[in-house]
Design a protein around this motif. Structure first.
Motif, PDB file in Angstrom:
ATOM      1  N   PHE A 125       0.831  -1.196   0.000  1.00  0.00           N
ATOM      2  CA  PHE A 125       0.000   0.000   0.000  1.00  0.00           C
ATOM      3  C   PHE A 125       0.874   1.257   0.000  1.00  0.00           C
ATOM      4  O   PHE A 125       0.614   2.209  -0.747  1.00  0.00           O
ATOM      5  CB  PHE A 125      -0.931  -0.001   1.217  1.00  0.00           C
ATOM      6  CG  PHE A 125      -1.797   1.209   1.314  1.00  0.00           C
ATOM      7  CD1 PHE A 125      -2.909   1.359   0.495  1.00  0.00           C
ATOM      8  CD2 PHE A 125      -1.507   2.220   2.222  1.00  0.00           C
ATOM      9  CE1 PHE A 125      -3.706   2.477   0.566  1.00  0.00           C
ATOM     10  CE2 PHE A 125      -2.304   3.346   2.312  1.00  0.00           C
ATOM     11  CZ  PHE A 125      -3.405   3.486   1.485  1.00  0.00           C
ATOM     12  N   ALA A 126       1.919   1.255   0.812  1.00  0.00           N
ATOM     13  CA  ALA A 126       2.823   2.405   0.874  1.00  0.00           C
ATOM     14  C   ALA A 126       3.518   2.623  -0.476  1.00  0.00           C
ATOM     15  O   ALA A 126       3.665   3.759  -0.933  1.00  0.00           O
ATOM     16  CB  ALA A 126       3.852   2.206   1.980  1.00  0.00           C
ATOM     17  N   GLU A 179       2.349   1.718  -3.446  1.00  0.00           N
ATOM     18  CA  GLU A 179       1.333   2.214  -4.380  1.00  0.00           C
ATOM     19  C   GLU A 179       1.056   3.696  -4.138  1.00  0.00           C
ATOM     20  O   GLU A 179       0.921   4.475  -5.086  1.00  0.00           O
ATOM     21  CB  GLU A 179       0.046   1.412  -4.259  1.00  0.00           C
ATOM     22  CG  GLU A 179       0.150  -0.004  -4.805  1.00  0.00           C
ATOM     23  CD  GLU A 179      -1.106  -0.830  -4.520  1.00  0.00           C
ATOM     24  OE1 GLU A 179      -2.040  -0.325  -3.857  1.00  0.00           O
ATOM     25  OE2 GLU A 179      -1.145  -1.976  -4.966  1.00  0.00           O
ATOM     26  N   GLN A 180       0.981   4.078  -2.867  1.00  0.00           N
ATOM     27  CA  GLN A 180       0.734   5.486  -2.538  1.00  0.00           C
ATOM     28  C   GLN A 180       1.894   6.369  -3.015  1.00  0.00           C
ATOM     29  O   GLN A 180       1.677   7.474  -3.524  1.00  0.00           O
ATOM     30  CB  GLN A 180       0.518   5.660  -1.030  1.00  0.00           C
ATOM     31  CG  GLN A 180      -0.791   5.088  -0.539  1.00  0.00           C
ATOM     32  CD  GLN A 180      -1.991   5.768  -1.178  1.00  0.00           C
ATOM     33  OE1 GLN A 180      -2.054   6.975  -1.270  1.00  0.00           O
ATOM     34  NE2 GLN A 180      -2.937   4.969  -1.637  1.00  0.00           N
ATOM     35  N   ILE A 218       1.546   6.740  -6.753  1.00  0.00           N
ATOM     36  CA  ILE A 218       0.453   7.662  -7.066  1.00  0.00           C
ATOM     37  C   ILE A 218       0.887   9.106  -6.815  1.00  0.00           C
ATOM     38  O   ILE A 218       0.627   9.996  -7.633  1.00  0.00           O
ATOM     39  CB  ILE A 218      -0.810   7.309  -6.245  1.00  0.00           C
ATOM     40  CG1 ILE A 218      -1.412   5.997  -6.751  1.00  0.00           C
ATOM     41  CG2 ILE A 218      -1.838   8.435  -6.304  1.00  0.00           C
ATOM     42  CD1 ILE A 218      -2.523   5.448  -5.869  1.00  0.00           C
ATOM     43  N   GLN A 219       1.559   9.329  -5.711  1.00  0.00           N
ATOM     44  CA  GLN A 219       2.027  10.677  -5.383  1.00  0.00           C
ATOM     45  C   GLN A 219       3.036  11.167  -6.427  1.00  0.00           C
ATOM     46  O   GLN A 219       2.997  12.334  -6.842  1.00  0.00           O
ATOM     47  CB  GLN A 219       2.654  10.683  -3.992  1.00  0.00           C
ATOM     48  CG  GLN A 219       2.985  12.062  -3.480  1.00  0.00           C
ATOM     49  CD  GLN A 219       3.527  12.023  -2.055  1.00  0.00           C
ATOM     50  OE1 GLN A 219       3.953  10.973  -1.567  1.00  0.00           O
ATOM     51  NE2 GLN A 219       3.505  13.171  -1.390  1.00  0.00           N
TER      52      GLN A 219
END
Length: 127
Positions: free
Chosen positions: A25-26, A28-29, A32-33
């Motif tokens: 998740f980190a 992917e975030q 995305i950022q």
């Protein structure tokens, strides 16, 4: 005792799954950022280019307004942008050298499209 040990292993496996999921998740975030930052930079460049174009248009409009007060510039010739009465295109904006085709659309009675001469009798001469 065996049951407690199995239960403890299941808890450890769950914790490892949760940690792996959190890492994914980190990641992917972060991706995305990073994409959002890149998109924001592109949008900022586009906005800057649009601002430059708008400033240039405003400057041109102000230059035309400044020129409109000068003597010798006729308000009827605003579209000519200082080219005098010559304008652009000559014959009502039509291009030259279109070949022999079907003739021009503005031929009058007896007017030849090829030579531009008037072959009509004097009574039918256009005014």
């Amino acid at each position: 005792m065996e049951r407690i040990r199995l239960q403890n292993e299941k808890i450890k496996e769950k914790k490892l799954e949760v940690d792996a999921d959190a890492e994914q998740f980190a990641a992917e975030q972060a991706e995305i950022q990073q994409r959002q930052k890149a998109q924001a930079k592109i949008q900022a460049d586009i906005n800057e280019e649009r601002r430059k174009i708008a400033d240039k248009k405003i400057a041109q409009a102000q230059r035309r307004e400044w020129d409109s007060g000068k003597p010798g510039i006729d308000e009827d010739q605003e579209g000519s942008r200082g080219r005098g009465s010559r304008g652009r295109g000559g014959m009502r904006g039509r291009a030259r050298g279109r070949g022999r085709g079907r003739g021009r659309l503005d031929d009058g009675p007896g007017e030849s499209a090829e030579t531009g001469t008037n072959d009509a009798p004097p009574s039918e001469t256009p005014a």
